[in-house]
Design an enzyme around this catalytic site. Structure first.
Site, PDB file in Angstrom:
ATOM      1  N   THR A 210     -32.708 -45.179  19.959  1.00  0.00           N
ATOM      2  CA  THR A 210     -33.616 -45.702  20.823  1.00  0.00           C
ATOM      3  C   THR A 210     -34.104 -44.920  21.982  1.00  0.00           C
ATOM      4  O   THR A 210     -32.957 -44.131  22.403  1.00  0.00           O
ATOM      5  CB  THR A 210     -33.075 -47.127  21.507  1.00  0.00           C
ATOM      6  OG1 THR A 210     -33.271 -48.077  20.475  1.00  0.00           O
ATOM      7  CG2 THR A 210     -33.907 -47.462  22.684  1.00  0.00           C
ATOM      8  N   ARG A 238     -37.688 -59.500  13.529  1.00  0.00           N
ATOM      9  CA  ARG A 238     -36.680 -59.474  14.487  1.00  0.00           C
ATOM     10  C   ARG A 238     -37.212 -58.627  15.736  1.00  0.00           C
ATOM     11  O   ARG A 238     -37.715 -57.555  15.630  1.00  0.00           O
ATOM     12  CB  ARG A 238     -35.538 -58.865  13.965  1.00  0.00           C
ATOM     13  CG  ARG A 238     -34.197 -58.461  14.906  1.00  0.00           C
ATOM     14  CD  ARG A 238     -34.020 -57.308  15.282  1.00  0.00           C
ATOM     15  NE  ARG A 238     -32.792 -57.253  16.230  1.00  0.00           N
ATOM     16  CZ  ARG A 238     -32.635 -55.989  16.798  1.00  0.00           C
ATOM     17  NH1 ARG A 238     -33.658 -54.981  16.823  1.00  0.00           N
ATOM     18  NH2 ARG A 238     -31.597 -55.762  17.426  1.00  0.00           N
ATOM     19  N   VAL A 239     -36.889 -58.922  16.787  1.00  0.00           N
ATOM     20  CA  VAL A 239     -37.095 -58.121  17.998  1.00  0.00           C
ATOM     21  C   VAL A 239     -35.955 -58.262  18.966  1.00  0.00           C
ATOM     22  O   VAL A 239     -34.951 -59.028  18.983  1.00  0.00           O
ATOM     23  CB  VAL A 239     -38.222 -59.100  18.884  1.00  0.00           C
ATOM     24  CG1 VAL A 239     -38.481 -58.291  20.118  1.00  0.00           C
ATOM     25  CG2 VAL A 239     -39.555 -58.870  18.331  1.00  0.00           C
TER      26      VAL A 239
HETATM   27  N1  ASP Z   1     -31.421 -51.742  21.388  1.00  0.00           N
HETATM   28  C1  ASP Z   1     -32.170 -51.387  20.119  1.00  0.00           C
HETATM   29  C2  ASP Z   1     -32.321 -52.850  19.553  1.00  0.00           C
HETATM   30  O1  ASP Z   1     -31.728 -53.702  19.381  1.00  0.00           O
HETATM   31  C3  ASP Z   1     -31.473 -50.648  19.278  1.00  0.00           C
HETATM   32  C4  ASP Z   1     -30.963 -49.241  19.852  1.00  0.00           C
HETATM   33  O2  ASP Z   1     -30.996 -49.235  20.869  1.00  0.00           O
HETATM   34  O3  ASP Z   1     -30.956 -48.144  19.169  1.00  0.00           O
HETATM   35  O4  ASP Z   1     -33.535 -52.933  19.022  1.00  0.00           O
END
Ligand code: ASP
Length: 351
Positions: A210, A238-239
Site C-alpha cells: 500500500t 472486502r474493504v
Molecule cells: N492495509 C491494506 C489493506 O488491508 C493493505 C496494505 O497495507 O498493504 O487493505
C-alpha cells in the site's frame, strides 16, 4: 487615554496573531511516505528491484516536496505524492494493485485535511486511474466522506477525473501472486505445498505494498493520504483500513497526520491512525511514543502486522513497523532518505 490605548492594543492582538500565523514558515516543511510493509528483506529482493523501489520512493519524495517548497498545501503535496506512487506498477495501489479472488483489481483510497478535519474516501473502485484524487473530490466536492463502487466511479466521471479500463491496473507479477495464493488454498491431488486452508489467506504473501504520505506545509497544516489495492485474494467486496478514516488515515493539526499499511482487519479493529492521535491528545505522548505504542505494542499484542508513518505539526515524525521491512522515506530541510529493511538490514540512500 492610557486605558483607551491599552484597549486598542488588546483589540489588535487577534489580528496580530493571525498576521503572524499567515506568514509561511518553510523551515519546517516535511513529507514522509510509505510504500507498504511486509516481508521486505534483502533476501527477498534482487539488486535491480531494490534500486527500482529506491528510485520510485525518491521520485515521490521530490515530487511532493516540490509542492511544499513552492508554497503548496499539505493536501496538494500528499495527493501529488500518492498519485505518483499509484501510477508506478511497483506498488499495490493504482496500476500494479493486487487481485481479488475473482481476478479483479479493486482499489481503496482516502485523504484527510488536518486543518478542517474534512476527509474523503473511495472504496472498491475499478476504473478510476487515481483513487486518491477521487477521495479528494469526495472531500471537497460532495457532502459525503466515503463513496463506493459504481457510485464513486459515476461521481469521479462527473467531476472530470480520468477513468480507465479495468485492465489498466493489471500486472503480470500480481496475477502470478494471486495464482500462487490460490494454488496454496486449493491444492491439486498429490501436491504437498497447499494447505487447503483459507485461514492464512491474508498472511501467505506478506509484501503488502500500500502507499501513503503525510505532510506539513509552510502554513503549519497537516494532511494524510493512503491508497491501496487491498490484500491479494480478498473476496466478497472486502474493504480494508486504507479508506477508513481513523483506521488507515487520519490528520488533525492538533496532534498528527497518520497513514498506515498492513493487515487491514487489525488496523480497523484497533482504529490505529486515530488511536495514535488520541494518545497525543489525551496522554500528551510525543508522535514517536504514540506511534510506537500502537504499532510495536498494541498491534503486536493483537497479532496485526504492519506499520505507520506519523508526523506532527512541528515536523517531528516516526515510521515504526512490526514487519521485517517497510518501504519508507522522508524529506526535510532539503535532505531526503529512503529505506526499506528493518534494523538488521537497513540500507539508507542519501542524495
Ligand atoms: N492495509 C491494506 C489493506 O488491508 C493493505 C496494505 O497495507 O498493504 O487493505
Amino acid at each position: 487615554m492610557k486605558t483607551i490605548v491599552i484597549a486598542f492594543l488588546i483589540g489588535c492582538l487577534p489580528a496580530l496573531a493571525f498576521a503572524q500565523q499567515a506568514q509561511p514558515d518553510f523551515s519546517k516543511i516535511t513529507l514522509v511516505i510509505h510504500g507498504g510493509a511486509g516481508a521486505i528483506t534483502k533476501a527477498n529482493m534482487t539488486p535491480e528491484t531494490e534500486k527500482a523501489y529506491a528510485a520510485a520512493l525518491e521520485q515521490a519524495l521530490q515530487t511532493g516536496f516540490a509542492v511544499l517548497k513552492n508554497g503548496g498545501s499539505s493536501l496538494d503535496a500528499v495527493e501529488a505524492t500518492v498519485r505518483l506512487l499509484e501510477d508506478s506498477p511497483l506498488f499495490n495501489a493504482g496500476r500494479g494493485a493486487v487481485f481479488t479472488n475473482e481476478g479483479k483489481n479493486e482499489l481503496d483510497a482516502s485523504i484527510m485535511d488536518g486543518k478542517s478535519l474534512k476527509a474523503g474516501a473511495v472504496a472498491s473502485v475499478t476504473t478510476i486511474r487515481n483513487p486518491v484524487s477521487a477521495a479528494r473530490a469526495v472531500m471537497e466536492q460532495s457532502e459525503h466522506v466515503m463513496l463506493i463502487g459504481n457510485g464513486a466511479e459515476k461521481f469521479a466521471g462527473e467531476k472530470g477525473l480520468q477513468l480507465v479500463e479495468p485492465s489498466y491496473f493489471r500486472t503480470e507479477r500480481r496475477l502470478q501472486q494471486l495464482q500462487r495464493l490460490q494454488e496454496k488454498e486449493n491444492p491439486q491431488p498429490g501436491d504437498s505445498t497447499g494447505t487447503g486452508s483459507t485461514e492464512n489467506i491474508f498472511t501467505e504473501d506478506k509484501k503488502f505494498g500500500t502507499v501513503g504520505a503525510v505532510a506539513l506545509d509552510a502554513y503549519g497544516n497537516l494532511a494524510a493520504a493512503t491508497s491501496t489495492g487491498g490484500m491479494s485474494n480478498k473476496r466478497y467486496g472486502r474493504v480494508g483500513d486504507s479508506p477508513i478514516i481513523g483506521a488507515g488515515t487520519y490528520a488533525d493539526n492538533n496532534t498528527c497526520a497518520v497513514s498506515a499499511t498492513g493487515h487491514g482487519e487489525f488496523f480497523i479493529r484497533l482504529v490505529v491512525a486515530h488511536d495514535i492521535a488520541a494518545l497525543m491528545a489525551y496522554k500528551k505522548y510525543s508522535v514517536k511514543k504514540a506511534a510506537e505504542a500502537v504499532v510495536l505494542k498494541k498491534l503486536v499484542a493483537n497479532g496485526g502486522d504492519g506499520g505507520v508513518i506519523a508526523l506532527d505539526r512541528k515536523g517531528n515524525f516516526a515510521m515504526p513497523f512490526n514487519t521485517p521491512g517497510m518501504f519508507r522515506g522522508y524529506i526535510k530541510n532539503g535532505e531526503s532518505k529512503v529505506a526499506m529493511f528493518g534494523s538488521l538490514g537497513v540500507r539508507k540512500f542519501r542524495r
